[in-house]
Design an enzyme around this catalytic site. Structure first.
Site, PDB file in Angstrom:
ATOM      1  N   ILE C 111       0.823  -1.217   0.000  1.00  0.00           N
ATOM      2  CA  ILE C 111       0.000   0.000   0.000  1.00  0.00           C
ATOM      3  C   ILE C 111       0.851   1.259   0.000  1.00  0.00           C
ATOM      4  CG2 ILE C 111      -0.241   0.328   2.510  1.00  0.00           C
ATOM      5  CD1 ILE C 111      -3.138   0.450   0.042  1.00  0.00           C
ATOM      6  N   ARG C 112       2.152   1.134   0.265  1.00  0.00           N
ATOM      7  CA  ARG C 112       3.003   2.315   0.238  1.00  0.00           C
ATOM      8  C   ARG C 112       3.125   2.894  -1.177  1.00  0.00           C
ATOM      9  NH1 ARG C 112       5.968   4.344   3.375  1.00  0.00           N
ATOM     10  NH2 ARG C 112       5.027   6.022   2.189  1.00  0.00           N
ATOM     11  N   ARG C 114       1.536   4.715  -3.721  1.00  0.00           N
ATOM     12  CA  ARG C 114       0.345   5.552  -3.572  1.00  0.00           C
ATOM     13  C   ARG C 114      -0.390   5.823  -4.871  1.00  0.00           C
ATOM     14  NH1 ARG C 114       4.038   9.779  -0.686  1.00  0.00           N
ATOM     15  NH2 ARG C 114       5.384   8.648  -2.122  1.00  0.00           N
ATOM     16  N   SER C 122     -13.278  -4.688   4.034  1.00  0.00           N
ATOM     17  CA  SER C 122     -13.233  -3.977   5.299  1.00  0.00           C
ATOM     18  C   SER C 122     -13.604  -4.886   6.447  1.00  0.00           C
ATOM     19  CB  SER C 122     -14.183  -2.788   5.272  1.00  0.00           C
ATOM     20  OG  SER C 122     -14.319  -2.274   6.577  1.00  0.00           O
ATOM     21  N   ALA C 123     -12.712  -4.997   7.422  1.00  0.00           N
ATOM     22  CA  ALA C 123     -13.020  -5.790   8.607  1.00  0.00           C
ATOM     23  C   ALA C 123     -13.900  -5.016   9.583  1.00  0.00           C
ATOM     24  CB  ALA C 123     -11.729  -6.249   9.280  1.00  0.00           C
ATOM     25  N   ARG C 124     -14.289  -3.786   9.195  1.00  0.00           N
ATOM     26  CA  ARG C 124     -15.335  -3.103   9.969  1.00  0.00           C
ATOM     27  C   ARG C 124     -16.706  -3.680   9.580  1.00  0.00           C
ATOM     28  NH1 ARG C 124     -15.365   3.275   9.784  1.00  0.00           N
ATOM     29  NH2 ARG C 124     -16.504   3.005  11.733  1.00  0.00           N
ATOM     30  N   HIS C 226       6.995   0.616 -12.069  1.00  0.00           N
ATOM     31  CA  HIS C 226       7.728   1.122 -10.905  1.00  0.00           C
ATOM     32  C   HIS C 226       7.570   0.156  -9.718  1.00  0.00           C
ATOM     33  CE1 HIS C 226       9.778   4.023  -8.437  1.00  0.00           C
ATOM     34  NE2 HIS C 226       8.801   3.980  -7.558  1.00  0.00           N
ATOM     35  N   ARG C 231       9.587  -4.399  -6.371  1.00  0.00           N
ATOM     36  CA  ARG C 231       9.089  -5.589  -5.685  1.00  0.00           C
ATOM     37  C   ARG C 231       9.458  -6.896  -6.380  1.00  0.00           C
ATOM     38  NH1 ARG C 231       8.833  -3.145  -0.956  1.00  0.00           N
ATOM     39  NH2 ARG C 231       7.383  -1.390  -0.977  1.00  0.00           N
TER      40      ARG C 231
END
Lengths: 313, 313, 313, 313
Positions: C111-112, C114, C122-124, C226, C231
């Site tokens: 996730i870095r 951007r 979502s775990a909410r 990129h 990675r």
């Protein structure tokens, strides 16, 4: 002259003010602060604010509670390591804000860098200054016959004079007609009360691309380096390169270790493709390698040999 | 306690340093600089640098040569105008940098805001602190029966104790096993020399999502307002909202006019859809309007009536 | 097994559908579309949509009205030129969307980046699957003694078994407690009606960082390159590198010319600093150069010699 | 006429090609694909590629394995919910690419939207077309006497003719001098072999801001909506608004549910500040409220009353 007397006075007033701060402060950049560094015939770059310093890069890389610095020597080493290994995020922790006056065709190149904050003077609200970029004799270049995007010899004599006359006359005439269509006197009232003025947002379209505009432009150090790597490069158009070079001077005053690492690992660096690496390995092993058997195109071969100092290759 | 004695000392040393600067300086924010504002049980937010002030917003909007300020009153009016009409770029001219300590599950929400610069402590290099978020009794909420994403009543008594025990025991055990797998003593040598330690980048996966991490986080004022509008909102999860509220305090100290305008035109504002506008028009004209004939769903009707103070609607 | 029977069925249904389009279409990528490419023990990557092809890169570089292609050979040459000279914008004209299942600690690295669009489960709202990453025996590496960020030898025998047991037991126990605290049965009603369930947004904090999450992740080809350059690199953590490698396969199917140019000019390339260029020039001229007189640190000297095939240097 | 015969032929060829795809496909947008929608006197907008549809928004919001759709009605409801609550990320999952021909002064406004991908024709390489924007009689507006940024009455009669003559003559003369300075014949050889041509990158500065340029412009649906909310707004300059309106038509064909939600919750919505909400509450309670006691400025009062249909307020 880039600034009017009024503007010079505003700058002097801003420079005279001073305050105590707990923030990282860089005396060498403070010395430059707010001063207009002249670029081209009517343009300038001036630093109007900044945040962070070399130590802030180190602090972010270490996520430390204090300044992040140990020995100055260790800081320099860490900064060089970060630059060499393309760690971008610590350099994003420094920020700088410029006020720039520049020709519109240069602004159009510049704005393509999207990771910056910009506030440009709006010709929907304001009347632009009566200033246009006219190249100095040394910058009046012919089209390169070899490179569709490049410059060739400098124009001279009657040909140079003719081109400069055209540029000056067309810019001046168009500006005069711009004012005429606006029909605004200095007091904001119609110059000629018998007729309406054209809307500013329309009249501006009569201006030429060498008219000067200005903006506040703010970016972080990582993105500034990216901008400079493209625009301080020899392939960049001369008219934007001179801005990049003036900015490079401000960066050296601001973050000397980072600027040095940038020069060594980016500006002065050479990237070899996989095929080029293979050629260099063979050359270093004493093998004679010809372009034909190298796997490189003629153009790549020439580029590589140039950068490795074997222009005769 | 969020900071160790060593860290407190580093902060005190940073606060003690001071320098002269020509840059815009905000005494009320200088007073807060570097200080850790406690959040949750082990977290904090602290401002570690900033750039610009309310006047910088005005200066950018006017693209002026000096400070850009006229009467303080005019500045406030212009800032309110810019906020009301969603002019974003002048607010991008201010920048702020925070050092934040926060639970990993909060960090995962936070990082979704992409227009910021981040340097997080890396658990590939470093060993994380032995600290986990355990909700205070007032924050130990049951699942809302009505809203899949919401909180209901607070757990109490034996149920609360049971949950807290599970959270504490699991986090502690997992952290102990993390250290055990790392097998590193305080001096960096193996705690148990008879066996190798698991790579840090692997051992970290045993940590729980309430373990604390920390980062430097830097953003401009416009994007900070966007972050705060989402995270200081009542729909945000409590554990991120408390960070947003602490940051809101720092913004009020930093740019009071902008913060006030933000509260009036964003945080406290209500947006009515085209259909809602039509209903309000009819209501204001004295017409009785029922949900059924409003063009609004029941849910929208209720939301609108709540925000217009007609909860009985 | 990464997908359940229901999910496999959904994928098969999506693959069975077909439509006529005027858009650029890549049969080799269509063949992969929607299929889950397995990664790690429970993860996967699957392409769920794409836009553009090699010809779209060419079309954008030429700002042409039609497909932009001339001879296939010219297209390849132009793409290689663009890659070599780091022209970024034409590659931004292609877009790809992945559905990825991955451990949370991998997601936190990912996730870095951007400049991508992300929708994560979502775990909410949702209850996460009962799946955790447990390294295969060959990936169970000890900490490198030489490099704070690196991996050393692979753990073996009893030590390996002990670590795997800890990871499995802790992840399983924490997940079971997560479900227990939630107190939700399969029908959404309380499993134990005598007590309330903890809010989902709180219970999730008991999960370990090797729990699996999933997201839709969409980016353009330039930013994908990129991401892959960082990675798919040998310095990247193994657990994210395997995702990058699976994605690299999809890129080769999608835009073969661009993928080849990327391999030659980025993945397989070597960047020499200004000092390194100077050393290579001297070596090519037949001079004997020692590290001590090279202007390079020992580390840089070793890195350069390794990449130039003179590991004995 | 915006396209030459050659270009029309290229477009027709692109439209004639067709392929099978497993990707989401939108017949109503396929019908428009590649066709130039005329804007202003020589400009156009044409969709050249797209990715995703309304169902892709739903799929991302649900992070589902298949198409994500349930009943069409549920999808519409979810999309409206997402738009109302300003959930941005699901809308980022759709992407669209336009080819646009537009005057340079419009391009300069447009480019301020930074979250898009752009490839513009380069006047360093290419010679621009001999086309300039000249306002239609209905668009030839005088400066607003009330609003520094606005338009007033339309110019008429001799005044209109005079302005149009100036704009036409200046643009034409400057373009002719541009060609003359370039000194390039149709075959790329000097038109006048006795003198060198000025470099293209310099000659272009003689062009006026109403000269046409063109670019490929690609963005996601969320950022497109943001662009449209600013540029399809009545406060936007007419010359960019007509582009936004043409694009709005393509969005309605592409993602009808999202476009409808955007119209209801963004384009047609009204945002009330905290003070305005308080006034509306009092009005709804039957209280008479005057501007003086409202806490609103005269300007805000008038704006609010206008949007609530009480222009007499």
């Amino acid at each position: 002259m880039a600034l009017t007397a009024d503007q010079e006075e505003e700058v002097a007033a801003a420079r005279a003010a001073s305050a105590q701060t707990r923030r990282p402060t860089v005396p060498a950049l403070e010395a430059l602060l707010f001063r207009a560094l002249p670029v081209l015939d009517h343009g300038f770059v001036r630093v109007v604010d900044y945040m962070g310093d070399d130590a802030a890069v180190v602090q972010a890389a270490r996520v430390s509670y204090g300044r992040g610095t140990r020995a100055a020597n260790e800081d320099r080493g860490l900064i060089r390591y970060l630059m060499r290994h393309r760690h971008s995020t610590p350099f994003e922790m420094c920020e700088i804000k410029y006020h720039v006056k520049l020709p519109i065709f240069v602004a159009r190149q510049w704005i393509r860098h999207r990771t910056a904050n910009v506030n440009e003077i709006s010709a929907r609200y304001s009347i632009l200054d009566r200033e246009f970029y006219l190249p100095a004799p040394t910058a009046l270049a012919a089209q390169s016959p070899a490179n569709r995007q490049g410059r060739g010899e400098v124009l001279a004599g009657a040909e140079a004079a003719r081109v400069l006359d055209l540029l000056r006359e067309d810019a001046t005439r168009n500006y005069d007609h711009y004012l005429d269509m606006l029909n605004e006197g200095e007091d904001g009232k119609p110059a000629d009360p018998s007729r309406p003025g054209l809307a500013r947002e329309l009249a501006r379209m009569n201006l030429t691309l060498n008219a000067y505009t200005q903006w506040y432009w703010k970016t972080d150090l990582y993105n500034l380096f990216h901008f400079l790597s493209l625009r301080a490069d020899s392939h960049a158009q001369y008219e934007i390169r001179v801005y990049a070079e003036a900015m490079m001077d401000t960066v050296r005053a601001w973050v000397p270790h980072s600027a040095e690492a940038f020069s060594d690992y980016r500006l002065g660096a050479v990237t070899l493709s996989a095929q080029m690496v293979s050629v260099v390995r063979r050359l270093l092993a004493g093998e004679a390698v010809a372009q034909e058997s190298s796997g490189l195109s003629k153009r790549e071969w020439r580029e590589m040999m140039d950068s490795l100092g074997r222009g005769d290759g």
